[in-house]
Design a protein around this motif. Structure first.
Motif, PDB file in Angstrom:
ATOM      1  N   ALA A  80       3.350 -14.916   3.287  1.00 54.91           N
ATOM      2  CA  ALA A  80       3.903 -14.248   2.102  1.00 54.91           C
ATOM      3  C   ALA A  80       2.816 -13.849   1.107  1.00 54.91           C
ATOM      4  O   ALA A  80       3.117 -13.522  -0.043  1.00 54.91           O
ATOM      5  N   ASP A  81       1.578 -13.870   1.541  1.00 57.52           N
ATOM      6  CA  ASP A  81       0.471 -13.539   0.641  1.00 57.52           C
ATOM      7  C   ASP A  81       0.557 -12.089   0.180  1.00 57.52           C
ATOM      8  O   ASP A  81       0.850 -11.186   0.970  1.00 57.52           O
ATOM      9  N   LEU A  82       0.261 -11.890  -1.106  1.00 58.62           N
ATOM     10  CA  LEU A  82       0.261 -10.549  -1.684  1.00 58.62           C
ATOM     11  C   LEU A  82      -1.154 -10.203  -2.137  1.00 58.62           C
ATOM     12  O   LEU A  82      -1.982 -11.088  -2.347  1.00 58.62           O
ATOM     13  N   PRO A  83      -1.450  -8.902  -2.293  1.00 54.27           N
ATOM     14  CA  PRO A  83      -2.756  -8.524  -2.850  1.00 54.27           C
ATOM     15  C   PRO A  83      -2.979  -9.218  -4.187  1.00 54.27           C
ATOM     16  O   PRO A  83      -2.030  -9.505  -4.916  1.00 54.27           O
ATOM     17  N   ARG A  84      -4.217  -9.463  -4.513  1.00 54.70           N
ATOM     18  CA  ARG A  84      -4.557 -10.285  -5.672  1.00 54.70           C
ATOM     19  C   ARG A  84      -3.913  -9.791  -6.971  1.00 54.70           C
ATOM     20  O   ARG A  84      -3.457 -10.582  -7.800  1.00 54.70           O
ATOM     21  N   HIS A  85      -3.862  -8.499  -7.168  1.00 49.71           N
ATOM     22  CA  HIS A  85      -3.345  -7.952  -8.427  1.00 49.71           C
ATOM     23  C   HIS A  85      -1.830  -7.763  -8.409  1.00 49.71           C
ATOM     24  O   HIS A  85      -1.252  -7.299  -9.391  1.00 49.71           O
ATOM     25  N   SER A 122       2.791  -2.266   4.133  1.00 53.84           N
ATOM     26  CA  SER A 122       1.785  -1.376   3.540  1.00 53.84           C
ATOM     27  C   SER A 122       0.901  -2.109   2.538  1.00 53.84           C
ATOM     28  O   SER A 122      -0.302  -1.851   2.445  1.00 53.84           O
ATOM     29  N   LEU A 123       1.493  -3.015   1.780  1.00 53.57           N
ATOM     30  CA  LEU A 123       0.740  -3.744   0.767  1.00 53.57           C
ATOM     31  C   LEU A 123      -0.383  -4.581   1.375  1.00 53.57           C
ATOM     32  O   LEU A 123      -1.331  -4.957   0.682  1.00 53.57           O
ATOM     33  N   ARG A 124      -0.266  -4.887   2.654  1.00 56.30           N
ATOM     34  CA  ARG A 124      -1.262  -5.724   3.316  1.00 56.30           C
ATOM     35  C   ARG A 124      -2.332  -4.935   4.048  1.00 56.30           C
ATOM     36  O   ARG A 124      -3.317  -5.514   4.496  1.00 56.30           O
ATOM     37  N   VAL A 125      -2.127  -3.638   4.167  1.00 53.96           N
ATOM     38  CA  VAL A 125      -3.115  -2.841   4.910  1.00 53.96           C
ATOM     39  C   VAL A 125      -3.675  -1.673   4.104  1.00 53.96           C
ATOM     40  O   VAL A 125      -4.602  -0.999   4.555  1.00 53.96           O
ATOM     41  N   ILE A 126      -3.116  -1.437   2.913  1.00 54.56           N
ATOM     42  CA  ILE A 126      -3.572  -0.323   2.079  1.00 54.56           C
ATOM     43  C   ILE A 126      -4.052  -0.863   0.737  1.00 54.56           C
ATOM     44  O   ILE A 126      -3.373  -1.675   0.109  1.00 54.56           O
ATOM     45  N   VAL A 128      -4.145  -0.320  -2.849  1.00 54.60           N
ATOM     46  CA  VAL A 128      -3.439   0.524  -3.804  1.00 54.60           C
ATOM     47  C   VAL A 128      -3.526  -0.111  -5.181  1.00 54.60           C
ATOM     48  O   VAL A 128      -3.391  -1.334  -5.329  1.00 54.60           O
ATOM     49  N   THR A 129      -3.764   0.710  -6.176  1.00 51.77           N
ATOM     50  CA  THR A 129      -3.856   0.203  -7.543  1.00 51.77           C
ATOM     51  C   THR A 129      -2.458  -0.022  -8.117  1.00 51.77           C
ATOM     52  O   THR A 129      -1.468   0.522  -7.618  1.00 51.77           O
ATOM     53  N   MET A 174      -0.042  10.222  -0.131  1.00 51.85           N
ATOM     54  CA  MET A 174       0.239   8.795   0.049  1.00 51.85           C
ATOM     55  C   MET A 174       1.069   8.574   1.316  1.00 51.85           C
ATOM     56  O   MET A 174       0.867   7.591   2.042  1.00 51.85           O
ATOM     57  N   GLU A 175       1.972   9.498   1.626  1.00 48.19           N
ATOM     58  CA  GLU A 175       2.761   9.385   2.857  1.00 48.19           C
ATOM     59  C   GLU A 175       1.849   9.391   4.080  1.00 48.19           C
ATOM     60  O   GLU A 175       2.007   8.574   4.994  1.00 48.19           O
ATOM     61  N   ARG A 176       0.883  10.285   4.076  1.00 48.71           N
ATOM     62  CA  ARG A 176      -0.062  10.356   5.195  1.00 48.71           C
ATOM     63  C   ARG A 176      -0.881   9.071   5.286  1.00 48.71           C
ATOM     64  O   ARG A 176      -1.116   8.548   6.385  1.00 48.71           O
ATOM     65  N   LYS A 177      -1.267   8.546   4.140  1.00 48.96           N
ATOM     66  CA  LYS A 177      -2.060   7.316   4.100  1.00 48.96           C
ATOM     67  C   LYS A 177      -1.282   6.141   4.691  1.00 48.96           C
ATOM     68  O   LYS A 177      -1.814   5.343   5.464  1.00 48.96           O
ATOM     69  N   VAL A 178      -0.005   6.041   4.339  1.00 47.81           N
ATOM     70  CA  VAL A 178       0.839   4.959   4.840  1.00 47.81           C
ATOM     71  C   VAL A 178       1.044   5.081   6.347  1.00 47.81           C
ATOM     72  O   VAL A 178       0.925   4.103   7.088  1.00 47.81           O
TER      73      VAL A 178
END
Length: 322
Positions: A80-85, A122-126, A128-129, A174-178
């Motif tokens: 369940a880890d999330l990006p730091r921010h 997506s939050l785990r591989v991209i 994103v600010t 962003m769609e292409r990035k995802v």
């Protein structure tokens, strides 16, 4: 016919590797009935899938269900880890807003569950600010709609829903990035399908099903629920719903519930953990700022399940899960 014939394994939330399987009831003294359980389950599963319009041809219903069981671990997150921010609170706010967007668009429920799954992945591989989190969420809804819906909204309409904070070009980029980050893999077997199948097998009342659907949607707001398999989530919310409503069961209903309960994966510890998490979430739902799901399920169409008095007593709710 047991599901464990292919010796699949899953890793539970508590780090234990266990075999995915059908656990059939131990009907001691009724060996002939016990022998019938697999065929009865197959018949009920086929009937449920047909009734729910999840299949076109009943001939392939059982194979489809086995495939659902085998593939449910795909794209389920290991932790369940999330990006730091990105905190649990930030995630809840974003998911709550996406639930509102989904309802405004009158999309199918499958679209919502796929969208949140795409967001979690997506939050785990991209990278994103925080500024672009809303854009990422909207893109995930857009991609889910492309997979599940017949009619799609205009990109300009999606930008309008974000108060034109982002341009059409930014959304499409962003769609292409995802898509590239996920390697164009949008596959996901939603817990909603398992829930509806189990509820049909168990002959659950409409109110039990609506309560379970409410609890299941609340799970989308809980970041710790992302590690559980769809079947685990479905079985947990159905069990918690029955205990909250305390509807009396007929002998026939008890037998149907026993048959539905024979479809099981993972540990009892994992199921109880889900029930504890969602009992707490349901008890606090009416006081939270992220209350889109609470409001949605307080309508006549949903039998006012989010307003059920039993949901407000957290001590009592946690008590039924011990």
């Amino acid at each position: 016919m047991g599901f464990n014939e292919d010796s699949l394994t899953d890793t539970t939330a508590d780090g234990c590797v266990e075999e995915s399987m059908f656990l059939y009831p131990q009907l001691q003294g009724f060996h002939s009935l016990q022998a019938l359980v697999p065929s009865l389950l197959r018949h009920e599963v086929e009937t449920a899938l047909e009734k729910l319009d999840l299949i076109w041809d009943r001939t392939f219903a059982w194979d489809m269900f086995l495939d659902m069981m085998r593939t449910q671990a795909i794209n389920t997150l290991p932790n369940a880890d999330l990006p730091r921010h990105f905190t649990d609170s930030t995630r809840s706010v974003l998911v709550d807003w996406l639930i509102q967007v989904h309802e405004m668009m009158h999309f199918q429920e499958e679209t919502l569950y796929l969208a949140i799954n795409l967001l979690n992945r997506s939050l785990r591989v991209i990278k994103v600010t925080t500024v672009n989190l809303q854009l990422l969420g909207m893109v995930c809804v857009f991609l889910a709609a492309k997979k599940e819906e017949c009619l799609l909204p205009e990109v300009s309409g999606l930008c309008y829903l974000m108060d034109h904070t982002y341009t059409k070009h930014q959304l499409l980029r962003m769609e292409r990035k995802v898509l590239l980050a996920l390697k164009f893999d949008l596959s996901y077997c939603p817990p909603l399908h398992f829930l509806l199948v189990l509820a049909s097998i168990a002959r659950c009342s409409a109110k039990v099903v609506w309560m379970a659907r409410y609890l299941l949607e609340l799970s989308l707001l809980e970041s710790q629920c992302v590690v559980f398999l769809p079947l685990q989530l479905a079985g947990s919310v159905l069990c918690l719903s029955r205990q909250i409503l305390q509807e009396p069961l007929t002998p026939e209903g008890e037998a149907a519930w026993c048959l539905a309960s024979s479809v099981h994966v993972g540990s009892e510890t994992a199921l109880l953990r889900i029930m504890h998490t969602l009992a707490g979430a349901a008890a606090k739902a009416h006081t939270r700022e992220t209350c889109a799901t609470f409001i949605k399920f307080s309508s006549p169409e949903t039998m006012y399940v989010s307003l059920h008095p039993g949901l407000k007593n957290i001590a009592a709710l946690l008590g039924v899960c011990t």
